[in-house]
Design an enzyme around this catalytic site. Structure first.
Site, PDB file in Angstrom:
ATOM      1  N   CYS A  55      -9.313 -37.425   1.444  1.00 19.64           N
ATOM      2  CA  CYS A  55      -9.511 -36.035   1.898  1.00 19.64           C
ATOM      3  C   CYS A  55     -10.892 -35.851   2.532  1.00 19.64           C
ATOM      4  O   CYS A  55     -11.884 -36.393   2.061  1.00 19.64           O
ATOM      5  CB  CYS A  55      -9.326 -35.080   0.717  1.00 19.64           C
ATOM      6  SG  CYS A  55      -9.454 -33.344   1.192  1.00 19.64           S
ATOM      7  N   CYS A  59     -15.498 -31.439  -2.127  1.00 23.15           N
ATOM      8  CA  CYS A  59     -15.418 -30.800  -3.442  1.00 23.15           C
ATOM      9  C   CYS A  59     -16.021 -31.751  -4.496  1.00 23.15           C
ATOM     10  O   CYS A  59     -15.518 -32.868  -4.681  1.00 23.15           O
ATOM     11  CB  CYS A  59     -13.967 -30.478  -3.784  1.00 23.15           C
ATOM     12  SG  CYS A  59     -13.115 -29.614  -2.442  1.00 23.15           S
ATOM     13  N   CYS A  62     -13.919 -33.665  -7.118  1.00 23.61           N
ATOM     14  CA  CYS A  62     -12.609 -34.232  -6.777  1.00 23.61           C
ATOM     15  C   CYS A  62     -12.590 -35.738  -6.496  1.00 23.61           C
ATOM     16  O   CYS A  62     -13.267 -36.225  -5.584  1.00 23.61           O
ATOM     17  CB  CYS A  62     -12.020 -33.492  -5.581  1.00 23.61           C
ATOM     18  SG  CYS A  62     -10.303 -34.008  -5.300  1.00 23.61           S
ATOM     19  N   CYS A  99       5.334 -28.994  -8.954  1.00 22.45           N
ATOM     20  CA  CYS A  99       4.263 -28.678  -8.012  1.00 22.45           C
ATOM     21  C   CYS A  99       3.841 -29.916  -7.233  1.00 22.45           C
ATOM     22  O   CYS A  99       3.427 -30.918  -7.818  1.00 22.45           O
ATOM     23  CB  CYS A  99       3.076 -28.093  -8.766  1.00 22.45           C
ATOM     24  SG  CYS A  99       1.700 -27.679  -7.675  1.00 22.45           S
ATOM     25  N   CYS A 131       6.573 -25.374  -6.298  1.00 21.67           N
ATOM     26  CA  CYS A 131       5.204 -24.959  -6.021  1.00 21.67           C
ATOM     27  C   CYS A 131       4.558 -26.024  -5.145  1.00 21.67           C
ATOM     28  O   CYS A 131       4.952 -27.188  -5.197  1.00 21.67           O
ATOM     29  CB  CYS A 131       4.465 -24.827  -7.352  1.00 21.67           C
ATOM     30  SG  CYS A 131       2.723 -24.424  -7.177  1.00 21.67           S
ATOM     31  N   CYS A 191      -0.692 -18.729  -7.438  1.00 21.87           N
ATOM     32  CA  CYS A 191      -1.205 -19.439  -8.609  1.00 21.87           C
ATOM     33  C   CYS A 191      -2.661 -19.731  -8.291  1.00 21.87           C
ATOM     34  O   CYS A 191      -2.951 -20.483  -7.358  1.00 21.87           O
ATOM     35  CB  CYS A 191      -0.422 -20.739  -8.801  1.00 21.87           C
ATOM     36  SG  CYS A 191      -1.180 -21.848 -10.016  1.00 21.87           S
ATOM     37  N   ARG A 263      -2.415 -20.981 -17.586  1.00 18.26           N
ATOM     38  CA  ARG A 263      -2.087 -22.410 -17.761  1.00 18.26           C
ATOM     39  C   ARG A 263      -3.260 -23.216 -18.291  1.00 18.26           C
ATOM     40  O   ARG A 263      -4.333 -23.248 -17.687  1.00 18.26           O
ATOM     41  CB  ARG A 263      -1.599 -22.996 -16.420  1.00 18.26           C
ATOM     42  CG  ARG A 263      -1.050 -24.415 -16.549  1.00 18.26           C
ATOM     43  CD  ARG A 263      -0.281 -24.853 -15.307  1.00 18.26           C
ATOM     44  NE  ARG A 263       0.747 -23.878 -14.981  1.00 18.26           N
ATOM     45  CZ  ARG A 263       0.807 -23.206 -13.836  1.00 18.26           C
ATOM     46  NH1 ARG A 263      -0.071 -23.427 -12.895  1.00 18.26           N
ATOM     47  NH2 ARG A 263       1.753 -22.321 -13.639  1.00 18.26           N
TER      48      ARG A 263
HETATM   49  N1  SAM Z   1      -6.341 -30.142  -1.494  1.00 17.82           N
HETATM   50  C1  SAM Z   1      -5.790 -28.958  -2.021  1.00 17.82           C
HETATM   51  C2  SAM Z   1      -6.848 -27.968  -2.442  1.00 17.82           C
HETATM   52  O1  SAM Z   1      -7.995 -28.335  -2.610  1.00 17.82           O
HETATM   53  O2  SAM Z   1      -6.479 -26.806  -2.613  1.00 17.82           O
HETATM   54  C3  SAM Z   1      -4.834 -29.181  -3.180  1.00 17.82           C
HETATM   55  C4  SAM Z   1      -5.131 -30.212  -4.232  1.00 17.82           C
HETATM   56  S1  SAM Z   1      -6.613 -29.957  -5.213  1.00 17.82           S
HETATM   57  C5  SAM Z   1      -6.765 -31.498  -6.018  1.00 17.82           C
HETATM   58  C6  SAM Z   1      -6.070 -28.761  -6.431  1.00 17.82           C
HETATM   59  C7  SAM Z   1      -7.036 -28.325  -7.497  1.00 17.82           C
HETATM   60  O3  SAM Z   1      -7.206 -29.335  -8.475  1.00 17.82           O
HETATM   61  C8  SAM Z   1      -8.461 -28.003  -7.092  1.00 17.82           C
HETATM   62  O4  SAM Z   1      -8.582 -26.742  -6.521  1.00 17.82           O
HETATM   63  C9  SAM Z   1      -9.176 -28.051  -8.418  1.00 17.82           C
HETATM   64  O5  SAM Z   1      -9.187 -26.769  -9.020  1.00 17.82           O
HETATM   65  C10 SAM Z   1      -8.334 -29.015  -9.243  1.00 17.82           C
HETATM   66  N2  SAM Z   1      -9.076 -30.245  -9.551  1.00 17.82           N
HETATM   67  C11 SAM Z   1      -9.332 -31.267  -8.701  1.00 17.82           C
HETATM   68  N3  SAM Z   1     -10.064 -32.227  -9.293  1.00 17.82           N
HETATM   69  C12 SAM Z   1     -10.297 -31.810 -10.561  1.00 17.82           C
HETATM   70  C13 SAM Z   1     -11.017 -32.359 -11.659  1.00 17.82           C
HETATM   71  N4  SAM Z   1     -11.664 -33.523 -11.566  1.00 17.82           N
HETATM   72  N5  SAM Z   1     -11.032 -31.672 -12.819  1.00 17.82           N
HETATM   73  C14 SAM Z   1     -10.383 -30.489 -12.916  1.00 17.82           C
HETATM   74  N6  SAM Z   1      -9.706 -29.910 -11.904  1.00 17.82           N
HETATM   75  C15 SAM Z   1      -9.652 -30.555 -10.739  1.00 17.82           C
HETATM   76  C1  DTB Z   2      -4.686 -26.952 -11.025  1.00 20.30           C
HETATM   77  O1  DTB Z   2      -5.295 -25.893 -11.242  1.00 20.30           O
HETATM   78  N1  DTB Z   2      -4.877 -28.097 -11.679  1.00 20.30           N
HETATM   79  C2  DTB Z   2      -4.040 -29.132 -11.157  1.00 20.30           C
HETATM   80  C3  DTB Z   2      -3.181 -28.382 -10.110  1.00 20.30           C
HETATM   81  N2  DTB Z   2      -3.747 -27.080 -10.111  1.00 20.30           N
HETATM   82  C4  DTB Z   2      -3.003 -28.914  -8.756  1.00 20.30           C
HETATM   83  C5  DTB Z   2      -4.798 -30.308 -10.638  1.00 20.30           C
HETATM   84  C6  DTB Z   2      -5.717 -30.934 -11.656  1.00 20.30           C
HETATM   85  C7  DTB Z   2      -6.275 -32.176 -11.050  1.00 20.30           C
HETATM   86  C8  DTB Z   2      -7.122 -32.951 -12.005  1.00 20.30           C
HETATM   87  C9  DTB Z   2      -7.704 -34.151 -11.367  1.00 20.30           C
HETATM   88  C10 DTB Z   2      -6.686 -35.153 -10.891  1.00 20.30           C
HETATM   89  O2  DTB Z   2      -5.750 -35.514 -11.626  1.00 20.30           O
HETATM   90  O3  DTB Z   2      -6.873 -35.675  -9.768  1.00 20.30           O
HETATM   91 FE1  SF4 Z   3      -9.583 -32.377  -0.852  1.00 21.86          FE
HETATM   92 FE2  SF4 Z   3      -9.850 -32.641  -3.472  1.00 21.86          FE
HETATM   93 FE3  SF4 Z   3     -11.135 -30.695  -2.222  1.00 21.86          FE
HETATM   94 FE4  SF4 Z   3      -8.437 -30.579  -2.448  1.00 21.86          FE
HETATM   95  S1  SF4 Z   3      -9.918 -30.486  -4.117  1.00 21.86           S
HETATM   96  S2  SF4 Z   3      -9.666 -30.149  -0.621  1.00 21.86           S
HETATM   97  S3  SF4 Z   3      -7.969 -32.774  -2.340  1.00 21.86           S
HETATM   98  S4  SF4 Z   3     -11.473 -32.910  -1.927  1.00 21.86           S
END
Ligand code: SAM
Ligand code: DTB
Ligand code: SF4
Length: 328
Positions: A55, A59, A62, A99, A131, A191, A263
């Site tokens: 990506c 973030c 992430c 989802c 979702c 959500c 959740r």
């Molecule tokens: N790329 C899209 C976005 O950013 O909306 C969808 C996928 S993104 C991984 C969805 C959500 O996962 C993020 O908004 C964040 O709240 C959660 N998330 C990602 N990495 C995480 C982590 N290491 N711990 C907890 N929540 C995480």
């Molecule tokens: C949300 O609030 N938590 C989920 C879902 N929406 C997409 C994602 C959590 C991701 C945790 C890190 C991972 O597994 O990559």
């Molecule tokens: Fe990309 Fe992760 Fe940010 Fe979603 S949360 S926009 S997958 S870097």
């Protein structure tokens, strides 16, 4: 007028709720939970990363951001049959919501989006609540998803407006709010929640909840994630949040948005059953099941099944309408 369902909360009211003695806070949240939700019912959702890693965003939490070395292998979009098989597995394991997540900054009008549209249609025919979480969306894209049968869209605000810039620089809070607006306008359930444990203050946590609870319409579901601190991300090595922080966040969300599904999301793998029970007492009524979230581990179905049996929890049916408040 229903005095419990409000969207004119003031920050002072939120502070008073959030900072109440924890047992009092839990009691108040549990009371609203009894009034507006079916007791003992927990929504079971399954996540599938249909497009993983690589990506372009930054973030800080992430593991899927291309710029961090986290060991997550990038995968192109999964194919339709693989996704449908996973959805069938999820349904057979008792999930009612499926989802699909993609590591995209935003959706583009290309063949990958056409494929996601087909996946939404396919999963919908299985009778699962579909979702997606695909990043930013335009109004037209949201409408296409709705027409394909999308039930809900996950798009988190993650933290307060003030703290957002410390976590993400490649997009703004306003970008996120604009997508939420497009989703709502298309008639898709919202959500939207956040993450705790990213170095934010209590005030940031309360501001996030205040932003959600003062929307014209409360989100249909509010995921509360504990940061899963992943090696290679700027937030590696962060101390895990303690259970009382999760309880405070969940209970405050329940009180501010009594009808929302709250959740208990990322972070369950590191929690004991007792700790999760406290979160359910505090108002959580939804989880992600299955041994993987998007890229990180989550408790196995079998251990969740044991937990449900121990705590007397039952999975919520899909497409249930809102519970009537209990009067008396
Ligand atoms: N790329 C899209 C976005 O950013 O909306 C969808 C996928 S993104 C991984 C969805 C959500 O996962 C993020 O908004 C964040 O709240 C959660 N998330 C990602 N990495 C995480 C982590 N290491 N711990 C907890 N929540 C995480
Ligand atoms: C949300 O609030 N938590 C989920 C879902 N929406 C997409 C994602 C959590 C991701 C945790 C890190 C991972 O597994 O990559
Ligand atoms: Fe990309 Fe992760 Fe940010 Fe979603 S949360 S926009 S997958 S870097």
């Amino acid at each position: 007028m229903n005095q419990d369902i409000r969207n004119n909360w003031t920050m002072d009211e939120v502070r008073e709720i959030y900072h109440a003695p924890v047992l009092e806070l839990m009691y108040k949240a549990a009371t609203l939970q009894h009034k507006y939700q079916a007791i003992g019912e927990v929504q079971v959702c399954t996540l599938l990363s249909v497009k993983t890693g690589g990506c372009s965003e930054d973030c800080a939490y992430c593991p899927q951001a291309a710029r961090y070395n986290t060991g997550v292998d990038a995968h192109k979009l999964m194919n339709y049959d693989e996704v449908l098989d996973k959805a069938i597995d999820a349904k057979n394991a008792g999930s009612t919501r499926f989802c699909m997540g993609a590591a995209w900054r935003n959706v583009r009008d290309n063949s990958d989006f056409d494929k996601v549209i087909d996946m939404v249609k396919g999963v919908n025919t299985l009778g699962l609540e579909v979702c997606c979480t695909l990043g930013m969306l335009t109004e037209d894209q949201a409408t296409r998803l709705k027409e394909a049968g999308l039930y809900a869209y996950n798009h988190n605000l993650d933290t307060s407006d003030e703290h957002y810039g410390d976590i993400i620089s490649t997009r703004t809070y306003k970008d996120r709010l604009d997508t939420l607006y497009n989703v709502e306008k298309a008639g898709i359930s919202v959500c939207c929640g956040g993450i705790i444990g990213m170095g934010e203050t209590d005030e940031d946590r309360m501001k996030l909840l205040h932003t959600l609870a003062t929307r014209d319409k409360h989100p249909e579901s509010v995921p509360v994630n504990a940061l899963v601190s992943v090696e290679g991300t700027p937030l590696e090595g962060r101390e895990r949040v303690n259970v009382w922080e999760m309880v405070r966040m969940i209970a405050t969300a329940r009180i501010l948005m009594p009808k929302a599904m709250v959740r208990l999301s990322a972070g369950r793998n590191e929690m004991t059953v007792e700790q999760q029970a406290l979160c359910f007492m505090a108002g959580a009524n939804s989880i992600f099941a299955g041994d993987k979230l998007l890229t990180t581990p989550n408790p196995a179905f079998a251990s969740d099944k044991e937990m449900f049996s121990l705590l007397g929890l039952v999975p919520r049916e899909s497409f249930k309408t809102e519970e009537e408040p209990v009067t008396a």
